[in-house]
Scaffold this motif. Structure first.
Motif, PDB file in Angstrom:
ATOM      1  N   TRP A 208     -19.067  96.621  82.200  1.00 34.62           N
ATOM      2  CA  TRP A 208     -18.695  96.161  80.702  1.00 34.62           C
ATOM      3  C   TRP A 208     -17.687  96.983  80.375  1.00 34.62           C
ATOM      4  N   ASN A 209     -17.215  98.007  80.708  1.00 35.79           N
ATOM      5  CA  ASN A 209     -16.129  98.901  80.015  1.00 35.79           C
ATOM      6  C   ASN A 209     -16.601  99.480  78.566  1.00 35.79           C
ATOM      7  N   ALA A 210     -17.975  99.816  78.507  1.00 36.75           N
ATOM      8  CA  ALA A 210     -18.483 100.143  77.297  1.00 36.75           C
ATOM      9  C   ALA A 210     -17.626 101.583  76.978  1.00 36.75           C
ATOM     10  N   ALA A 211     -17.369 102.477  78.067  1.00 35.81           N
ATOM     11  CA  ALA A 211     -16.734 103.835  77.805  1.00 35.81           C
ATOM     12  C   ALA A 211     -15.224 103.417  77.040  1.00 35.81           C
ATOM     13  N   GLY A 212     -14.642 102.493  77.603  1.00 37.53           N
ATOM     14  CA  GLY A 212     -13.243 102.347  77.182  1.00 37.53           C
ATOM     15  C   GLY A 212     -13.364 101.684  75.988  1.00 37.53           C
ATOM     16  N   LYS A 213     -14.151 100.750  75.495  1.00 36.26           N
ATOM     17  CA  LYS A 213     -14.342 100.207  74.365  1.00 36.26           C
ATOM     18  C   LYS A 213     -14.476 100.895  73.192  1.00 36.26           C
ATOM     19  N   PHE A 214     -15.705 101.929  73.370  1.00 33.71           N
ATOM     20  CA  PHE A 214     -15.954 102.639  72.448  1.00 33.71           C
ATOM     21  C   PHE A 214     -14.857 103.750  72.270  1.00 33.71           C
ATOM     22  N   ALA A 215     -14.666 104.385  73.083  1.00 32.10           N
ATOM     23  CA  ALA A 215     -13.229 105.487  73.249  1.00 32.10           C
ATOM     24  C   ALA A 215     -12.247 104.977  72.263  1.00 32.10           C
ATOM     25  N   THR A 321     -26.037  92.506  72.413  1.00 33.06           N
ATOM     26  CA  THR A 321     -26.031  92.997  70.957  1.00 33.06           C
ATOM     27  C   THR A 321     -24.756  92.717  70.563  1.00 33.06           C
ATOM     28  N   PRO A 322     -24.618  91.748  69.229  1.00 29.56           N
ATOM     29  CA  PRO A 322     -23.112  91.341  68.609  1.00 29.56           C
ATOM     30  C   PRO A 322     -22.670  92.563  68.171  1.00 29.56           C
ATOM     31  N   ASP A 323     -21.519  93.056  68.244  1.00 29.46           N
ATOM     32  CA  ASP A 323     -20.739  94.112  67.409  1.00 29.46           C
ATOM     33  C   ASP A 323     -21.332  95.319  67.948  1.00 29.46           C
ATOM     34  N   LEU A 324     -21.772  95.648  69.206  1.00 26.88           N
ATOM     35  CA  LEU A 324     -22.292  96.835  69.806  1.00 26.88           C
ATOM     36  C   LEU A 324     -21.621  97.835  69.516  1.00 26.88           C
ATOM     37  N   ILE A 325     -20.151  97.881  69.641  1.00 29.75           N
ATOM     38  CA  ILE A 325     -19.368  99.043  68.985  1.00 29.75           C
ATOM     39  C   ILE A 325     -19.378  99.458  67.851  1.00 29.75           C
ATOM     40  N   GLY A 326     -19.688  98.287  66.885  1.00 28.53           N
ATOM     41  CA  GLY A 326     -19.659  98.864  65.689  1.00 28.53           C
ATOM     42  C   GLY A 326     -20.978  99.278  65.218  1.00 28.53           C
ATOM     43  N   ARG A 327     -22.156  99.097  65.866  1.00 28.04           N
ATOM     44  CA  ARG A 327     -23.258  99.558  65.461  1.00 28.04           C
ATOM     45  C   ARG A 327     -23.369 101.133  66.172  1.00 28.04           C
ATOM     46  N   LEU A 328     -22.698 101.468  67.416  1.00 29.86           N
ATOM     47  CA  LEU A 328     -22.468 102.808  67.816  1.00 29.86           C
ATOM     48  C   LEU A 328     -21.758 103.610  67.010  1.00 29.86           C
ATOM     49  N   LEU A 329     -20.719 103.017  66.354  1.00 28.33           N
ATOM     50  CA  LEU A 329     -19.880 103.870  65.455  1.00 28.33           C
ATOM     51  C   LEU A 329     -20.645 104.076  64.173  1.00 28.33           C
ATOM     52  N   SER A 330     -21.405 103.091  63.639  1.00 31.94           N
ATOM     53  CA  SER A 330     -22.014 103.337  62.375  1.00 31.94           C
ATOM     54  C   SER A 330     -23.267 104.392  62.402  1.00 31.94           C
ATOM     55  N   LEU A 331     -24.030 104.480  63.580  1.00 39.14           N
ATOM     56  CA  LEU A 331     -24.987 105.374  63.863  1.00 39.14           C
ATOM     57  C   LEU A 331     -24.291 106.719  64.309  1.00 39.14           C
ATOM     58  N   LEU A 332     -23.363 106.823  64.818  1.00 41.63           N
ATOM     59  CA  LEU A 332     -22.553 108.116  65.258  1.00 41.63           C
ATOM     60  C   LEU A 332     -21.850 108.763  64.015  1.00 41.63           C
ATOM     61  N   PHE A 333     -21.481 107.977  62.906  1.00 36.97           N
ATOM     62  CA  PHE A 333     -20.884 108.749  61.802  1.00 36.97           C
ATOM     63  C   PHE A 333     -21.967 109.121  60.807  1.00 36.97           C
ATOM     64  N   SER A 334     -23.245 108.266  61.017  1.00 38.36           N
ATOM     65  CA  SER A 334     -24.207 108.754  60.198  1.00 38.36           C
ATOM     66  C   SER A 334     -24.647 110.114  60.628  1.00 38.36           C
ATOM     67  N   LEU A 335     -24.824 110.574  61.761  1.00 34.39           N
ATOM     68  CA  LEU A 335     -25.139 111.748  62.217  1.00 34.39           C
ATOM     69  C   LEU A 335     -23.906 112.842  61.917  1.00 34.39           C
ATOM     70  N   ALA A 336     -23.008 112.349  62.141  1.00 38.17           N
ATOM     71  CA  ALA A 336     -21.740 113.295  62.013  1.00 38.17           C
ATOM     72  C   ALA A 336     -21.633 113.655  60.544  1.00 38.17           C
ATOM     73  N   GLU A 337     -21.915 112.871  59.575  1.00 38.31           N
ATOM     74  CA  GLU A 337     -21.949 113.374  58.173  1.00 38.31           C
ATOM     75  C   GLU A 337     -22.892 114.070  57.643  1.00 38.31           C
ATOM     76  N   ASN A 338     -24.117 114.133  58.409  1.00 40.88           N
ATOM     77  CA  ASN A 338     -25.079 114.885  57.828  1.00 40.88           C
ATOM     78  C   ASN A 338     -25.616 115.994  58.968  1.00 40.88           C
ATOM     79  N   PRO A 339     -25.402 117.374  58.560  1.00 41.56           N
ATOM     80  CA  PRO A 339     -25.630 118.238  59.467  1.00 41.56           C
ATOM     81  C   PRO A 339     -27.109 118.606  59.652  1.00 41.56           C
ATOM     82  N   GLN A 340     -27.833 118.174  58.596  1.00 42.95           N
ATOM     83  CA  GLN A 340     -29.509 118.376  58.543  1.00 42.95           C
ATOM     84  C   GLN A 340     -30.083 117.350  59.433  1.00 42.95           C
ATOM     85  N   LYS A 341     -29.477 116.142  59.612  1.00 43.26           N
ATOM     86  CA  LYS A 341     -30.018 115.008  60.393  1.00 43.26           C
ATOM     87  C   LYS A 341     -29.688 115.258  61.876  1.00 43.26           C
ATOM     88  N   ARG A 342     -28.586 115.959  62.081  1.00 42.15           N
ATOM     89  CA  ARG A 342     -28.031 116.297  63.305  1.00 42.15           C
ATOM     90  C   ARG A 342     -29.093 117.259  64.154  1.00 42.15           C
TER      91      ARG A 342
END
Length: 368
Positions: A208-215, A321-342
């Motif tokens: 599905w080229n998930a790597a290319g789409k997410f990158a 999953t509709p807009d899987l890339i968008g969901r991945l981005l949202s979850l990733l940025f949520s972790l990136a912005e919160n050191p305690q959560k990470r």
């Protein structure tokens, strides 16, 4: 030395995880003083397996000339290996050179394989019963397709049903038996306040080229403009050329093939996005805060259990999953912005997987 014959395959349909986890067990057998050899269905699996061999180490590969989708076509070749000298040569890939053929003397095979480890989604009850009459058999399961008539079942899901395997002589159940490479044993997580490096792993094929789409999404998002993006790829990756073209025009995108120190690469990254396969277990052992997604049915239990027991959020499935890339981005940025959560996620992941599963499996195989 007690020898174990390992029957597994890998290709664009099966992907590479089966061969990789079996190779981890083979290396553990060797470290314990045992011996491992492989029996694969065809040349495709043989070449792929040989490409994964660790530096300065190799294992004989016997090609059965069978159809990996029809296990009964491999039964004759396996029977000959288990009871007599094979009809042809065994492939013995050199550690630093091309695959070589070498004939092994018949006396070597007279008592060669008291145990057989099988890793295939295509096995049938008749196939397993036929082999069990010849040799002590072990099977790695993550599908629960039926009650397997073998001497040993290995299932490293977090909470497999204990009473499902009534026909097995013994079971090794739970994430303590996750077959990872030795480099993932006893790791200490590395935590950094700022996110600078992100790892993307989408399996060996990625149709599905998930790597290319997410990158591509990360490269065009301001929040990740300063990040270095590391993508795992390989010879079976369906969109390898597209990834190479993308990396050529974006210096912060780094592709990694034939990685020998995967644990080191992971520990150099601050976040990861991974399909729910073996790599996700490796990320746990390394303590790298991660987000998962699924690409196949057999990954669904892993993603569910990883979320429940290790806290890894799952964005969904590439197939539905509709807009899987968008969901991945949202979850990733949520972790990136919160050191305690990470930091909390890193600790919970690392507590779940200790990286010693291959050794535990190898010890049980040598006792069969």
């Amino acid at each position: 030395m007690k020898a174990v014959l390992i029957h597994a395959d890998g290709n664009t349909d099966i992907a590479t995880g089966h061969l990789m986890r079996c190779l981890s067990v083979a290396c553990a057998l060797k470290a314990l003083g045992g011996r491992a050899e492989f029996a694969v269905s065809d040349e495709t699996s043989a070449d792929l397996l040989a490409s994964f061999f660790p530096e300065k180490s190799s294992f004989p590969i016997h090609v059965l000339h069978a159809d990996y989708r029809k296990p009964e076509t491999a039964l004759g070749g396996l029977t000959r290996l288990l009871s007599h000298s094979p009809d042809g040569p065994a492939f013995s890939p050199a550690a630093d050179g091309p695959k070589q053929e070498s004939f092994l003397p018949e006396r070597f095979f007279a008592e060669q394989f008291p145990a057989l480890l099988i890793d295939s989604y295509f096995v049938t009850q008749d196939f397993l019963e036929a082999l069990r009459s010849l040799v002590k058999t072990a099977y790695i399961d993550d599908l629960y397709a039926f009650d397997y008539p073998v001497d040993l079942v290995i299932n490293y899901d977090f909470a497999p049903p204990e009473h499902f395997y009534s026909k097995a002589g013994k079971t090794l159940l739970g994430c303590g038996f996750t077959p990872l490479r030795a480099q993932f044993s006893g790791l200490t997580p590395v935590f950094r306040e700022q996110v600078e490096d992100v790892l993307i792993s989408t399996g060996g094929t990625d149709a599905w080229n998930a790597a290319g789409k997410f990158a591509s999404a990360l490269l065009t998002t301001p929040e990740s403009a300063s990040w270095r993006i590391h993508v795992l790829t390989g010879p079976m990756h369906a969109h390898r050329n597209e990834l190479q073209a993308l990396a050529a025009s974006h210096p912060q995108l780094l592709l990694h093939e034939k990685v020998t120190d995967m644990a080191g690469l992971m520990r150099a990254c601050d976040l990861a996005v991974s399909a729910a396969g073996t790599t996700l277990y490796e990320l746990c052992a390394a303590g790298v805060p991660s987000v998962s997604f699924t690409m196949a049915d057999n990954q669904l239990p892993c993603s569910r259990d990883m979320e429940r027991f290790a806290g890894i959020p799952c964005a969904g499935d590439v197939r539905s999953t509709p807009d899987l890339i968008g969901r991945l981005l949202s979850l990733l940025f949520s972790l990136a912005e919160n050191p305690q959560k990470r930091s909390a996620l890193s600790r919970s992941m690392h507590a779940a997987i200790d990286g010693k599963g291959s050794e535990r499996i190898a010890r049980e195989l040598l006792l069969l």
